[in-house]
Design a protein around this motif. Structure first.
Motif, PDB file in Angstrom:
ATOM      1  N   VAL A   1     -92.987  15.075  15.772  1.00 19.72           N
ATOM      2  CA  VAL A   1     -92.226  14.217  14.850  1.00 19.72           C
ATOM      3  C   VAL A   1     -90.875  14.867  14.539  1.00 19.72           C
ATOM      4  N   GLY A   2     -90.887  16.186  14.302  1.00 19.99           N
ATOM      5  CA  GLY A   2     -89.648  16.888  13.966  1.00 19.99           C
ATOM      6  C   GLY A   2     -88.645  16.818  15.106  1.00 19.99           C
ATOM      7  N   THR A   3     -89.100  17.057  16.333  1.00 20.80           N
ATOM      8  CA  THR A   3     -88.190  16.960  17.482  1.00 20.80           C
ATOM      9  C   THR A   3     -87.651  15.544  17.605  1.00 20.80           C
ATOM     10  N   GLY A   4     -88.541  14.570  17.376  1.00 24.62           N
ATOM     11  CA  GLY A   4     -88.124  13.177  17.455  1.00 24.62           C
ATOM     12  C   GLY A   4     -86.947  12.904  16.527  1.00 24.62           C
ATOM     13  N   PHE A   5     -87.022  13.406  15.303  1.00 23.84           N
ATOM     14  CA  PHE A   5     -85.921  13.178  14.358  1.00 23.84           C
ATOM     15  C   PHE A   5     -84.690  13.993  14.734  1.00 23.84           C
ATOM     16  N   LEU A   6     -84.880  15.324  14.875  1.00 25.33           N
ATOM     17  CA  LEU A   6     -83.707  16.184  15.069  1.00 25.33           C
ATOM     18  C   LEU A   6     -82.939  15.810  16.329  1.00 25.33           C
ATOM     19  N   SER A   7     -83.646  15.290  17.334  1.00 20.49           N
ATOM     20  CA  SER A   7     -82.963  15.007  18.594  1.00 20.49           C
ATOM     21  C   SER A   7     -81.906  13.918  18.434  1.00 20.49           C
ATOM     22  N   PHE A   8     -81.929  13.197  17.296  1.00 17.29           N
ATOM     23  CA  PHE A   8     -80.884  12.196  17.075  1.00 17.29           C
ATOM     24  C   PHE A   8     -79.616  12.808  16.485  1.00 17.29           C
ATOM     25  N   GLY A   9     -79.675  14.116  16.162  1.00 18.99           N
ATOM     26  CA  GLY A   9     -78.482  14.736  15.588  1.00 18.99           C
ATOM     27  C   GLY A   9     -77.765  15.631  16.570  1.00 18.99           C
ATOM     28  N   LEU A  10     -77.969  15.389  17.856  1.00 22.69           N
ATOM     29  CA  LEU A  10     -77.439  16.323  18.847  1.00 22.69           C
ATOM     30  C   LEU A  10     -76.392  15.709  19.747  1.00 22.69           C
ATOM     31  N   TRP A  11     -76.137  14.391  19.623  1.00 22.43           N
ATOM     32  CA  TRP A  11     -75.467  13.743  20.737  1.00 22.43           C
ATOM     33  C   TRP A  11     -74.074  14.294  21.010  1.00 22.43           C
TER      34      TRP A  11
ATOM     35  N   PHE B   1     -73.113  19.317  14.744  1.00 23.07           N
ATOM     36  CA  PHE B   1     -73.940  19.062  15.926  1.00 23.07           C
ATOM     37  C   PHE B   1     -74.434  20.350  16.553  1.00 23.07           C
ATOM     38  N   SER B   2     -73.593  21.382  16.467  1.00 27.97           N
ATOM     39  CA  SER B   2     -74.040  22.681  16.950  1.00 27.97           C
ATOM     40  C   SER B   2     -75.225  23.157  16.118  1.00 27.97           C
ATOM     41  N   ALA B   3     -75.132  22.989  14.799  1.00 29.11           N
ATOM     42  CA  ALA B   3     -76.219  23.422  13.917  1.00 29.11           C
ATOM     43  C   ALA B   3     -77.494  22.648  14.211  1.00 29.11           C
ATOM     44  N   ALA B   4     -77.379  21.333  14.351  1.00 25.87           N
ATOM     45  CA  ALA B   4     -78.582  20.536  14.616  1.00 25.87           C
ATOM     46  C   ALA B   4     -79.166  20.890  15.984  1.00 25.87           C
ATOM     47  N   SER B   5     -78.280  21.211  16.953  1.00 20.55           N
ATOM     48  CA  SER B   5     -78.785  21.571  18.280  1.00 20.55           C
ATOM     49  C   SER B   5     -79.560  22.880  18.224  1.00 20.55           C
ATOM     50  N   GLU B   6     -79.122  23.781  17.362  1.00 18.27           N
ATOM     51  CA  GLU B   6     -79.884  25.024  17.222  1.00 18.27           C
ATOM     52  C   GLU B   6     -81.186  24.768  16.465  1.00 18.27           C
ATOM     53  N   ALA B   7     -81.138  23.838  15.496  1.00 19.11           N
ATOM     54  CA  ALA B   7     -82.331  23.588  14.683  1.00 19.11           C
ATOM     55  C   ALA B   7     -83.460  22.987  15.509  1.00 19.11           C
ATOM     56  N   VAL B   8     -83.119  22.185  16.516  1.00 19.88           N
ATOM     57  CA  VAL B   8     -84.170  21.499  17.276  1.00 19.88           C
ATOM     58  C   VAL B   8     -85.008  22.492  18.077  1.00 19.88           C
TER      59      VAL B   8
ATOM     60  N   HIS C   1    -100.731  18.017   5.075  1.00 22.14           N
ATOM     61  CA  HIS C   1    -100.323  19.189   5.863  1.00 22.14           C
ATOM     62  C   HIS C   1     -99.128  18.848   6.744  1.00 22.14           C
ATOM     63  N   ALA C   2     -99.233  17.723   7.447  1.00 22.66           N
ATOM     64  CA  ALA C   2     -98.147  17.334   8.355  1.00 22.66           C
ATOM     65  C   ALA C   2     -96.859  17.097   7.565  1.00 22.66           C
ATOM     66  N   ALA C   3     -96.978  16.417   6.421  1.00 18.68           N
ATOM     67  CA  ALA C   3     -95.780  16.144   5.616  1.00 18.68           C
ATOM     68  C   ALA C   3     -95.192  17.443   5.095  1.00 18.68           C
ATOM     69  N   PHE C   4     -96.067  18.386   4.736  1.00 18.05           N
ATOM     70  CA  PHE C   4     -95.593  19.675   4.225  1.00 18.05           C
ATOM     71  C   PHE C   4     -94.800  20.411   5.314  1.00 18.05           C
ATOM     72  N   LEU C   5     -95.384  20.482   6.512  1.00 17.46           N
ATOM     73  CA  LEU C   5     -94.686  21.181   7.604  1.00 17.46           C
ATOM     74  C   LEU C   5     -93.371  20.485   7.921  1.00 17.46           C
ATOM     75  N   LEU C   6     -93.398  19.152   7.915  1.00 21.34           N
ATOM     76  CA  LEU C   6     -92.162  18.422   8.222  1.00 21.34           C
ATOM     77  C   LEU C   6     -91.111  18.638   7.148  1.00 21.34           C
ATOM     78  N   SER C   7     -91.553  18.847   5.889  1.00 19.60           N
ATOM     79  CA  SER C   7     -90.548  19.082   4.855  1.00 19.60           C
ATOM     80  C   SER C   7     -89.911  20.461   5.061  1.00 19.60           C
ATOM     81  N   ILE C   8     -90.689  21.424   5.587  1.00 20.38           N
ATOM     82  CA  ILE C   8     -90.088  22.740   5.851  1.00 20.38           C
ATOM     83  C   ILE C   8     -89.025  22.617   6.942  1.00 20.38           C
ATOM     84  N   ILE C   9     -89.390  21.946   8.032  1.00 21.48           N
ATOM     85  CA  ILE C   9     -88.434  21.843   9.139  1.00 21.48           C
ATOM     86  C   ILE C   9     -87.215  21.031   8.695  1.00 21.48           C
ATOM     87  N   SER C  10     -87.432  20.022   7.849  1.00 19.79           N
ATOM     88  CA  SER C  10     -86.296  19.223   7.379  1.00 19.79           C
ATOM     89  C   SER C  10     -85.386  20.064   6.492  1.00 19.79           C
TER      90      SER C  10
END
Lengths: 857, 134
Positions: A321-331, A348-355, B107-116
């Motif tokens: 899920v995280g990759t799915g979101f962050l990947s939209f901040g890299l274009w 964009f550099s920051a988001a690219s590192e975050a992914v 758990h999933a929401a917690f981990l996602l909040s960290i990455i966010s």
């Protein structure tokens, strides 16, 4: 007048015991009943024989065709790569002309991306997902088939163009002005052919998301569904937000190519950067759309070979899920050298590192699973190890390239070529091949050769590194991409020769793999049912093959039911779970709730047909003929395609059932019809419209982009849309929406006549609104400047949507008149109202932009 | 939230009913990240193109970033409570019971909040480190 029954009582709710008790599951099924049930199921799910085989819509057949077609396109694109490597083997080589070389690299990239990588995800998912979820089929089998035939037609058209020397030649991202001013049909072929394929992709995304959300087996809550299903969900969602911007971009691009509307022409207020933004808002997430489902295959293989549950299930869900979101901040990291402000590059550099963080978590979760388990180095695992090694290398160069100053240096050199092939081979090709070895026994009921597999692996792995590892150096030493030849003496000669040799070693590996895949395996003894001793549902398949998907749909209470639920396989085979029979002779599957997978409905699914072929053929005509500026025949094709789709919907979707509910086994009775958010059709409409709204938002983004980028937008003294007519348009379209909504409410409460009146008036309101909108811009000349052009583009968008909306309203009216749509069975009307919610929203935004923005800006 | 006692069936139903309909809650924190990203990028792009006061915009966006982090922190805290690790000691939630699903979503929401949160901090850094439009 009212032939339809006025029964307005609500549809029955599910009734009976759930979840089933051990005692219920242990109750035996008499032998003769069991045989009779199996015979009925077999007959209903039979695949057509002989030449009628191509009529099949079953996911197992369509999935195989889809995979094979994508494989063929991949091999063709690979041959193009070999030709390019031959040309580059020695300096100042004249094997291929510069123009032909341009066509080759453009088609190689386009075909690998659009005809192989994305369709392969759809193909594999259509093939595997029902098995993983213990479902009989996908919820909309004919939609899968339609998508496949569209893909085949569009793909052959695009890739065939190279044989006629008219292939696109401006690079796979088609930057204007090079691509817009390119003579010959190449750019149009790219645009129309690939738009067509994008539509097929969105169809598949709709199918896969609804399949994952609504067709899981009872009890499979979201915390125990196979990780592959999580990835499908994330990737399906990404397709909905990533592909539409490109569709919007294609729309503008084609208007410029065909009618000289200056969207990307700076002399008339346009801006080529808008294309780059729209393309890469699609293009970067697309890399992850390719990568995630392939790594999902690894997430299925790794627990099996480690013989333990995956380590950190939640962490992998997080990373998907995280990759799915962050990947939209890299274009914009594809646009670091376009002169944007450095602070923007910083984001964009920051988001690219975050992914990198979620991606890394995923890999570490896999490694931890392997370390904690007892690993058996099977052939699929060998390919997965190769994938992890190569992908990590590509990821590391990705971290380097995400830093803007390094990218300034390496941009458009062979370093980029090396980086992107490391990520795509490691992130996609290796895991998919691992998946082929792993799932081959599931879909072909045979095993592939261990010996050939190892040969193929070592050839591809060593050849790949031989080919692409030196390219890092070639690039750092300054060799640019996309040059058809180079002078000697720059230090590139030897490196290029090594790369070419490596490319042919990879090709040899693929020859071995493809031979192993297609060689006849008639003499092979029957394979064991679960050859890898895996724990997930797909390995309950029948050997030898049965086409019913599952004999009965199990109740699942664990992530690895085959490991944790002893006796489940026998119970499934004995028909002791849900839907063990097909008394009415109809194809059915179970629909469950989104979060907890509680059974809610029996869904009738469609069977073999020719209508999908006709619909796909005419859709193909509607997209392909404009390439040659044959507009009238294209319109005829479009109209015929609409007719085919209407016939298909009318005859086989949302028909009132013969009985409101049926016994599905284990004492449970479920409704056979659903409307509104309970029905799979409503979900499909919702998901489709989400994608459609994204495309519309991209157009509106374009309007404001011009305002930001140009010093005078709208230009001083420009004519604007006629405000009064814009207001009338808003009124007309909003009225049509309100009438549609009113029709739904009136129909529900039994006032069928009033509902029909509303449905009759709604198209008039819509047509009036659309006419007013066209009238408001009628005197503006779209060729003169981008401002009138963008107003015209918005007008066309809304008019087409209103037109489709009118067809839907008339479809419902006809349904009401002919008894397909009644107060009780009103699913069509729910879906149409949902469509109109989106149309009215887009129409009001458009009217606000056209009527209010000129004053406000 | 679920206390130390084993949940009673009725309590379960009331507590879990709210998440029956939607998976979207686990995406709340990433949505805040996305909104934050869009606002930062869009506002800075317009500011630089139109020659507005970049320093004021930077300051405003840094404050906005702090607000976004606060929002993510709040979501993360709620998710941590929903996961309820300290009471159950169950890190895996691999069984097919309603409370497993409930805690898994926490758990999933917690981990996602960290990455966010990490994402928001990363994206805020250029606002602090890079002075102006060029």
């Amino acid at each position: 007048m009212t032939r339809a029954p006025r029964d307005t009582s609500p549809l029955p709710a599910p009734s009976g015991p759930y979840p089933p008790t051990q005692a219920m599951l242990a109750e035996p099924v008499p032998d003769d009943l069991r045989r009779a049930q199996a015979d009925r199921l077999r007959k209903v799910w039979e695949t057509p024989k002989g030449w009628r085989y191509v009529k099949a819509v079953n996911n197992s057949e369509v999935g195989k065709w889809y995979c094979l077609t994508a494989l063929v396109f991949m091999l063709l694109a690979g041959i193009m790569a070999l030709l390019m490597r031959l040309q580059l083997a020695v300096p100042e080589h004249d094997l291929i002309s510069a123009d032909r070389f341009n066509q080759l690299f453009t088609m190689h990239g386009s075909a690998m991306m659009f005809l192989f990588a994305v369709p392969m995800f759809e193909a594999v998912s259509i093939l595997l997902l029902p098995g993983l979820l213990g479902a009989r089929d996908m919820p909309f089998p004919r939609l899968s088939a339609f998508g496949y035939w569209c893909f085949l037609i569009g793909g052959v058209f695009v890739i065939g163009s190279i044989l006629f020397d008219v292939a696109p030649r401006s690079g796979w991202f088609m930057y204007p002005p090079l691509a817009t001013q390119d003579e010959g049909p190449g750019s149009d072929i790219w645009l129309l052919g690939l738009s067509f394929i994008e539509v097929a992709s969105i169809a598949a995304a709709v199918e896969l998301i609804v399949g994952t959300l609504k067709c899981r087996p009872p009890g499979m809550r979201v915390n125990i569904m196979p990780l592959y299903a999580w990835y499908v969900l994330v990737v399906g969602g990404m397709i909905l937000f990533a592909f539409p911007p490109l569709i919007a971009g294609d729309f503008l691009f084609e208007l410029e190519r065909s009618f000289n509307w200056p969207f990307f022409d700076p002399e008339r207020g346009g801006d080529p950067m808008l294309w780059q933004h729209l393309f890469w808002i699609f293009g970067h997430p697309e890399v992850y759309i390719i990568f995630l489902p392939s790594i999902a295959i690894a997430a299925m293989i790794i627990p099996t070979v480690a013989r333990r549950p995956i380590f950190g299930y939640s962490w992998i869900v997080l990373s998907a899920v995280g990759t799915g979101f962050l990947s939209f901040g890299l274009w914009v990291h594809h646009m670091f050298t376009t002169g944007l402000p450095s602070i923007s590059l910083g984001f964009f550099s920051a988001a690219s590192e975050a992914v990198v963080i979620p991606t890394g978590i995923q890999i570490f979760a896999f490694l931890a699973t392997l370390m904690a388990g007892r690993v058996k180095m099977t052939l699929p695992m060998l390919w997965i190890s190769g994938a992890l090694a190569i992908f990590t290398m590509g990821g590391l160069t990705g971290v380097m390239l995400a830093m803007a100053p390094f990218d300034f240096q390496a941009h458009d050199t062979y370093f980029i070529v090396a980086h992107l092939h490391y990520t795509l081979f490691g992130g996609m090709v290796f895991p998919v091949i691992a998946g082929v070895y792993y799932f081959f026994p599931f879909f072909q009921k045979k095993l592939m050769s261990e010996r050939l597999g190892r040969w193929s692996f070592w050839l591809v792995f060593s050849g790949f590194n031989l080919c692409f590892l030196p390219m890092h150096l070639t690039g750092l030493w300054g060799m640019p991409r996309r040059v058809y030849t180079y002078p000697t003496g720059l230090g590139w000669d030897g490196l290029n020769m090594i790369s070419t040799l490596g490319a042919f070693v990879v090709a040899a590996g693929f020859v071995v793999f493809v031979w192993d895949l297609i060689r006849p395996k008639k003499d092979q003894p029957q394979i064991p049912r679960n050859p890898w001793e895996a724990g997930t549902l797909e390995w309950t398949h029948d050997v030898p093959e049965e086409t019913w998907g599952v004999r009965s749909i199990p109740h699942v209470t664990s992530r690895y039911p085959l490991w944790d639920q002893p006796g489940m396989q026998d119970r499934m085979d004995a028909g002791r779970y849900y839907l063990p029979d097909a008394q009415e002779g109809k194809r059915e599957t179970l629909v469950t709730s989104v979060i907890d997978a509680e059974p809610v409905q029996v869904q009738r699914v469609t069977g073999p047909t020719w209508i999908t072929h006709l619909a796909a053929g005419f859709t193909g005509g509607a997209f392909i003929l404009p390439t040659f500026h044959l507009y009238p025949p294209a319109m005829v094709c479009g109209a015929l395609a609409v007719c085919c789709i209407l016939y298909w919907l009318w005859t086989s979707t949302a028909r009132p059932p013969e009985a409101d509910s049926k016994d599905v086994g284990l004492g449970l009775t479920l409704p056979t019809y659903a409307a509104g958010s309970a029905s799979v059709g409503w979900w499909a409409m919702w998901i489709t419209m989400l994608g459609d709204a994204t495309a519309f938002a991209s157009l509106v983004f374009g309007f404001f982009f011009y305002w930001t980028a140009a010093p005078n937008f709208p230009p001083e003294g420009a004519a604007h849309a006629v405000a009064l007519l814009v207001a009338l348009a808003a009124l007309g379209l909003a009225g049509s929406w309100a009438l549609t909504l009113g029709a739904r409410r009136l129909n529900r409460s039994g006032l069928v006549g009033a509902a029909r009146l509303c449905l009759g008036l709604a198209p008039l309101a819509a047509a009036g609104g659309a006419a007013a909108l066209i009238g408001s811009v009628w005197t503006l000349d779209p060729e003169s400047h981008v401002y009138p052009a963008v107003l015209w583009a918005l007008t066309i968008w809304i008019t087409v949507h209103a037109g489709v909306g009118v067809i839907m309203q008339l479809y419902c009216l006809a349904g009401s008149l002919f008894g397909k749509l009644t107060p009780r069975y009103d699913a069509d009307l729910w879906n149409v109202s949902l469509y109109w919610h989106f149309v009215v929203l887009a129409a009001l935004v458009t009217c606000a932009v056209m009527g209010l923005a000129p004053g406000a800006l | 939230m679920t206390g130390d006692h084993p949940p009673r069936p009725e309590e379960d139903r009331a507590e879990l009913a709210e998440e029956q309909a939607s998976l979207f809650r686990i995406t709340l924190a990433p949505v805040i990240w996305a909104a934050h990203f869009l606002v930062c990028y869009g506002l800075v792009a317009v500011t630089c193109a139109k020659g507005w006061d970049i320093d004021a915009v930077r300051l405003g966006l840094i404050l906005f970033s702090a607000g976004a982090l606060g929002g993510i922190g709040w979501i993360g805290l709620a998710a941590w409570r929903q996961w309820n690790l300290s009471a159950t000691g169950d890190r895996v939630n691999r069984r097919g019971r309603p409370e497993d699903r409930h805690r898994f979503l926490g758990h999933a929401a917690f981990l996602l909040s960290i990455i966010s949160a990490i994402g928001v901090i990363f994206v805020a850094l250029p606002l602090i480190l890079i002075g102006g439009c060029q």
